[in-house]
Structures are given as C-alpha cells and as structure tokens.
Motif scaffolding. Sequence first.
Motif, mmCIF file in Angstrom:
data_model
loop_
_atom_site.group_PDB
_atom_site.id
_atom_site.type_symbol
_atom_site.label_atom_id
_atom_site.label_comp_id
_atom_site.label_asym_id
_atom_site.label_seq_id
_atom_site.Cartn_x
_atom_site.Cartn_y
_atom_site.Cartn_z
ATOM 1 N N GLU A 234 17.114 8.768 -1.651
ATOM 2 C CA GLU A 234 17.597 7.679 -1.239
ATOM 3 C C GLU A 234 17.920 7.281 0.128
ATOM 4 N N GLU A 235 18.732 7.874 0.656
ATOM 5 C CA GLU A 235 19.308 7.801 1.877
ATOM 6 C C GLU A 235 18.087 8.025 3.181
ATOM 7 N N LEU A 236 17.113 8.743 2.539
ATOM 8 C CA LEU A 236 16.037 8.914 3.723
ATOM 9 C C LEU A 236 14.981 7.780 3.397
ATOM 10 N N GLY A 237 15.209 6.954 2.434
ATOM 11 C CA GLY A 237 14.424 5.904 2.248
ATOM 12 C C GLY A 237 13.011 6.297 1.693
ATOM 13 N N LEU A 238 13.380 7.302 0.772
ATOM 14 C CA LEU A 238 12.046 7.656 0.088
ATOM 15 C C LEU A 238 11.853 7.189 -1.163
ATOM 16 N N TYR A 239 10.470 7.457 -1.809
ATOM 17 C CA TYR A 239 10.504 7.047 -3.336
ATOM 18 C C TYR A 239 9.999 8.152 -4.079
ATOM 19 N N CYS A 240 10.364 8.295 -5.268
ATOM 20 C CA CYS A 240 9.895 9.439 -5.976
ATOM 21 C C CYS A 240 9.154 9.286 -7.653
ATOM 22 N N ARG B 64 5.587 7.873 8.886
ATOM 23 C CA ARG B 64 4.778 7.238 9.960
ATOM 24 C C ARG B 64 3.438 7.218 9.712
ATOM 25 N N SER B 65 3.017 7.960 8.976
ATOM 26 C CA SER B 65 1.510 7.860 8.406
ATOM 27 C C SER B 65 1.198 7.236 7.176
ATOM 28 N N GLY B 66 2.262 6.769 6.463
ATOM 29 C CA GLY B 66 2.255 5.773 5.428
ATOM 30 C C GLY B 66 2.680 6.453 4.138
ATOM 31 N N ILE B 67 3.187 7.740 4.536
ATOM 32 C CA ILE B 67 3.441 8.616 3.128
ATOM 33 C C ILE B 67 5.113 8.519 2.928
ATOM 34 N N ARG B 68 5.439 7.543 1.920
ATOM 35 C CA ARG B 68 6.584 7.319 1.670
ATOM 36 C C ARG B 68 7.219 7.798 -0.045
ATOM 37 N N VAL B 69 6.025 8.174 -0.654
ATOM 38 C CA VAL B 69 6.290 8.396 -2.032
ATOM 39 C C VAL B 69 5.870 10.045 -2.306
ATOM 40 N N ASP C 55 16.619 24.183 2.741
ATOM 41 C CA ASP C 55 15.118 24.288 2.373
ATOM 42 C C ASP C 55 14.740 22.573 1.704
ATOM 43 N N ALA C 56 15.529 22.103 0.714
ATOM 44 C CA ALA C 56 15.228 21.009 0.242
ATOM 45 C C ALA C 56 15.308 19.791 1.068
ATOM 46 N N LEU C 57 16.370 19.920 1.906
ATOM 47 C CA LEU C 57 16.605 18.961 2.994
ATOM 48 C C LEU C 57 15.393 18.736 4.051
ATOM 49 N N ALA C 58 14.894 20.168 4.544
ATOM 50 C CA ALA C 58 13.885 20.095 5.311
ATOM 51 C C ALA C 58 12.565 19.539 4.746
ATOM 52 N N ALA C 59 12.393 20.020 3.563
ATOM 53 C CA ALA C 59 11.342 19.387 2.744
ATOM 54 C C ALA C 59 11.410 17.633 2.631
ATOM 55 N N LEU C 60 12.579 17.286 2.509
ATOM 56 C CA LEU C 60 12.764 15.919 2.430
ATOM 57 C C LEU C 60 12.358 15.204 3.730
ATOM 58 N N LYS C 61 12.955 16.024 4.747
ATOM 59 C CA LYS C 61 12.769 15.195 6.189
ATOM 60 C C LYS C 61 11.488 15.434 6.549
ATOM 61 N N ALA C 62 10.598 16.239 6.255
ATOM 62 C CA ALA C 62 9.463 16.547 6.582
ATOM 63 C C ALA C 62 8.470 15.200 5.970
ATOM 64 N N ALA C 63 8.817 15.076 4.700
ATOM 65 C CA ALA C 63 8.284 13.968 3.767
ATOM 66 C C ALA C 63 8.561 12.464 4.572
ATOM 67 N N LYS C 64 9.873 12.553 5.036
ATOM 68 C CA LYS C 64 10.392 11.139 5.686
ATOM 69 C C LYS C 64 9.471 11.211 6.924
ATOM 70 N N ALA C 65 9.142 12.187 7.712
ATOM 71 C CA ALA C 65 8.588 12.250 9.050
ATOM 72 C C ALA C 65 7.096 11.783 8.753
ATOM 73 N N THR C 66 6.589 12.237 7.707
ATOM 74 C CA THR C 66 5.077 11.803 7.401
ATOM 75 C C THR C 66 5.189 10.475 7.286
ATOM 76 N N ARG D 198 0.913 -1.238 0.046
ATOM 77 C CA ARG D 198 -0.141 0.050 0.008
ATOM 78 C C ARG D 198 0.794 1.207 0.092
ATOM 79 N N LEU D 199 0.536 2.157 -0.846
ATOM 80 C CA LEU D 199 1.397 3.486 -0.792
ATOM 81 C C LEU D 199 0.595 4.580 -0.900
ATOM 82 N N ALA D 200 1.080 5.608 -0.269
ATOM 83 C CA ALA D 200 0.429 6.929 -0.060
ATOM 84 C C ALA D 200 1.401 7.916 -0.345
ATOM 85 N N GLY D 201 1.145 8.919 -1.132
ATOM 86 C CA GLY D 201 2.128 9.873 -1.686
ATOM 87 C C GLY D 201 1.671 11.400 -1.381
ATOM 88 N N ALA D 202 2.596 12.161 -1.849
ATOM 89 C CA ALA D 202 2.301 13.603 -1.582
ATOM 90 C C ALA D 202 3.012 14.409 -2.634
#
Length: 168
Positions: A95-101, A56-61, A43-54, A11-15
């Motif tokens: 990739e280091e943050l374990g996200l998908y794009c 926990r609610s299922g958003i990894r993409v 700014d970019a790193l903050a946005a990516l870290k915010a995506a990583k933090a989310t 199951r994937l959820a994205g932003a």
Amino acid sequence: GACEQGSMPVRLAGANIFDSLWVTSSGMQTCCNSSGGPAVWADALAALKAAKATGRSGIRVFRFFASLFGSPGKMWRQNSTLYWKEFDKLMNAIEELGLYCIPSIGTGGMWSQQANALLVGLNETANDVVLNSSSVSRQLQDEYFRQIVKRYKDRSSVLFWELGNELN
C-alpha cells in the motif's frame, strides 16, 4: 485489459511476483532470496520497489502466493502472531508503494503437505483437499481462507483473490 472505474476506463497491466511472501517470512527457506536461505526483508522490499519502478510502464498490479509452501506453511498454525505480523508488513509496504495485488490463497497439494507436517502419520494428498470436505487438509485450507480474507478484505490494495493455482 480494460475495465471501468465509475465512468472512467481503467487499463491494468500486471506481473507475477510469486515469491513476495516467501522472501519476507522467517518461516520459509527459499532459493528466491539473495541469501538462498531464510527470508530477509530487504529482498522483498527490493522486489516491491522493482514492481513500483515498472509502474512507469503501466505495471501496478502483481500476483503472489499468499501462504507459505509445503511444510513451512505450518508456521501459520504454530506461530500465528509472527506469521501475520510479517504478512501485515508485506501488505503495508504494498500500500505504501501504491501497488495492487492479487493474493493466491491456495493449491490442493500445498494444504495436504501442511496437514501432513502438522499431524505425524497423516498421509493426505491434493485429492483429499479437492474431493474430501472432511479431510484435515480441506479444514486447514478453509480456515486459512476465512482468516486471510477477513484480515485483508478491506485493503484497497487487494484487487481480488485467486483461489487456486494449477489445479490440474
């Protein structure tokens, strides 16, 4: 939505973090970063870290525009070494943050703006990209598509490519 990876459902959820590249590129001035001017990596790193933090609610993409918008897009042609260095930095962080794009690699108007910025006197429109395969805009678009896909096609963080945005 759900899909399968092997025999396991996934199951994937994205932003939509559309400006991820824009706030990392020294070639782009954007209101989307804290300085309101040239891009800053924080700014970019903050946005990516915010995506990583989310995550926990299922958003990894997340989806982002994978080229600079308008005339700043000419940086790709005029300083390709720096352009791809900054883009690589973004992809490495994803990739280091374990996200998908989902990189969105083009809209018609964007490529005509870049062509017009590169060639003084050229006056192409979004229609030229879509309808005229010999236009400068279409040639730029096709070259960029080939370069970016070749460069990142083996990255595990790239789920798929979006080939347009609001082509209406």
